[in-house]
Motif scaffolding. Sequence first.
Motif, short mmCIF file in Angstrom:
data_model
loop_
_atom_site.label_atom_id
_atom_site.label_comp_id
_atom_site.label_asym_id
_atom_site.label_seq_id
_atom_site.Cartn_x
_atom_site.Cartn_y
_atom_site.Cartn_z
N THR A 146 1.08 -1.39 0.18
CA THR A 146 0.31 0.06 0.05
C THR A 146 0.89 1.33 -0.26
O THR A 146 0.70 1.91 -0.91
N PHE A 147 2.31 0.81 1.12
CA PHE A 147 2.62 2.10 1.06
C PHE A 147 3.56 2.77 -0.64
O PHE A 147 4.35 3.75 -0.58
N PHE A 148 3.28 1.62 -0.55
CA PHE A 148 4.72 1.53 -2.09
C PHE A 148 4.46 2.17 -3.36
O PHE A 148 4.55 2.18 -4.38
N ARG A 149 3.13 1.68 -3.14
CA ARG A 149 2.23 2.60 -4.57
C ARG A 149 2.16 3.71 -5.38
O ARG A 149 2.60 4.82 -4.20
N ASP A 150 2.54 3.97 -6.48
CA ASP A 150 2.58 5.35 -7.18
C ASP A 150 1.39 5.35 -7.62
O ASP A 150 0.96 7.16 -8.03
N PHE A 179 -0.90 6.77 -5.02
CA PHE A 179 -1.72 6.88 -3.49
C PHE A 179 -1.67 9.26 -4.47
O PHE A 179 -1.33 9.34 -4.50
N ARG A 180 -2.90 8.91 -3.87
CA ARG A 180 -3.80 10.44 -4.23
C ARG A 180 -4.28 10.87 -5.62
O ARG A 180 -4.99 11.77 -5.79
N ARG A 181 -3.94 9.52 -5.60
CA ARG A 181 -4.16 9.27 -7.34
C ARG A 181 -5.69 8.90 -8.19
O ARG A 181 -6.81 9.26 -8.57
N GLN A 226 -9.25 5.55 -1.16
CA GLN A 226 -8.14 4.68 -0.55
C GLN A 226 -7.97 3.83 0.34
O GLN A 226 -8.99 2.65 0.45
#
Lengths: 179, 309
Positions: free
Chosen positions: A68-72, A74-76, A80
């Motif tokens: 999750t914290f490595f996805r590109d 995030f915020r797109r 969530q």
Amino acid sequence: MKIILGAKEIGITLERLACQLVENHNDFKDTVLVGIQPRGAIFAERIKTILELNYELDDVKLGYLDITFFRDDFRRRDKQIEASQTQIDFLVEDKNVIFIDDVLHSGRSIRAALTAIQSFGRPNNIELMVLVDRRFSRSLPIQPDYKGRKVDSYDNEKVIVKWIEQDEIDGVYFEQKND
Amino acid sequence: MSQLSVNHLLGIKGLKREDIELIFSTADNFKEVINRPIKKVPSLRDLTIANLFFENSTRTRLSFEIAEKRLSADVVNFSASSSSVSKGETLIDTVNNILSMKVDMVVMRHPNPGAGVFLSKHIDARIINAGDGAHEHPTQALLDTYSIRERLGNVEGKKVVIVGDILHSRVALSNIYALNLLGAEVMVCGPSTLIPKFIHTLGVKVETDLRKALEWADVANMLRVQHERQDLKYFPSIREYSQMYGVDMNLLNSLDKDIVIMHPGPINRGVEITSEVADSPQSIILDQVENGVAIRMAVLYLLASKIDR
């Protein structure tokens, strides 16, 4: 929902995938399995069970990787994603790592997993096993080394994998997205 | 629920119980991350965060900075003592100048209560209150309750006594709100001069006898006596305070159960608690500090996800 693989076919496919792993990795001395959270975790456990029962490999290491914290994206994306647990109790330094996930689509999850696994050392090599390979939908140059079933799908279709542990039935389905 | 109900973290007041639970479950994930060989994730790599400290701080500021760096954000630091504030610039001007340099989030500590709320009405950035005067210190209350949950399994139904300078403490107020939301029973204990007159309206018990309070409690959160905020004498002497309201091993051992000892730091060793108590197995003071990083990562991550691209 259109069915792609039924429970029996999934069973046969898992046996075949486990067999292919053994062909390439013999005794699994330097090989570890990493299930990609959340949906690759059960798949990875199944593979491990088959390796134990059919090939008497009792010492196969299995970890779970949350990306999750490595996805590109995030915020797109609008919604969530909730994080799952990462549990890797070993170092992957100089090991052969097998990523295990249910569906390979754009390849972005695997890209994130490739970054995330670096936190646990530098693997000797990384291979990818997926149950369903959605062909012609890749955004990145990532291909599976072991695949259960290839499917051709449109963008408005979704591939859903159900596992008996979570969803009370084994099966792979096509679903039309309603949007 | 996978999103916070608020756009800024200005205080615990205004949060829902689900918000706190979401922050806790996200912090669980980050706690695993900060114990990895490589303690960093790239989630906030495209964000810039300004730490604006108009008041002194060591722990909170370091903790926020580490949390920001573990999430790969760019960090700028600012402290009032070395800035144009001393030349007479207003808060809004200061912050707007910083935001013109394309800063996405602001972590602010300020001596005036309500500074965060005021700022949130005038500027366009996510704001995290890192302490505003004697008002609130939300991340401290989150990490305190998170640490109780970690040690005792659950916060609901637990009895927590907050001991010391309740009157000047933002930690006390935020803790009371958070503990109430999570279903704990709360008591405050201290010299009657340091207990606000209408504190019972927040649904807390009041006790001036420390021994009785500790006999009742599962957890004691020992606050620091805030000499810097005390404009007059609230008790005769530090020696008398520590005799009446300090915890030592004799007192702890005379209780019929092991209670958990917490302290938000910085400790005045020998005043609120003795050295032996601070370093005893019952103390979770250093766990609080470790959890602070995970909690702040969770808050930053969850608020960042609400920034429009």
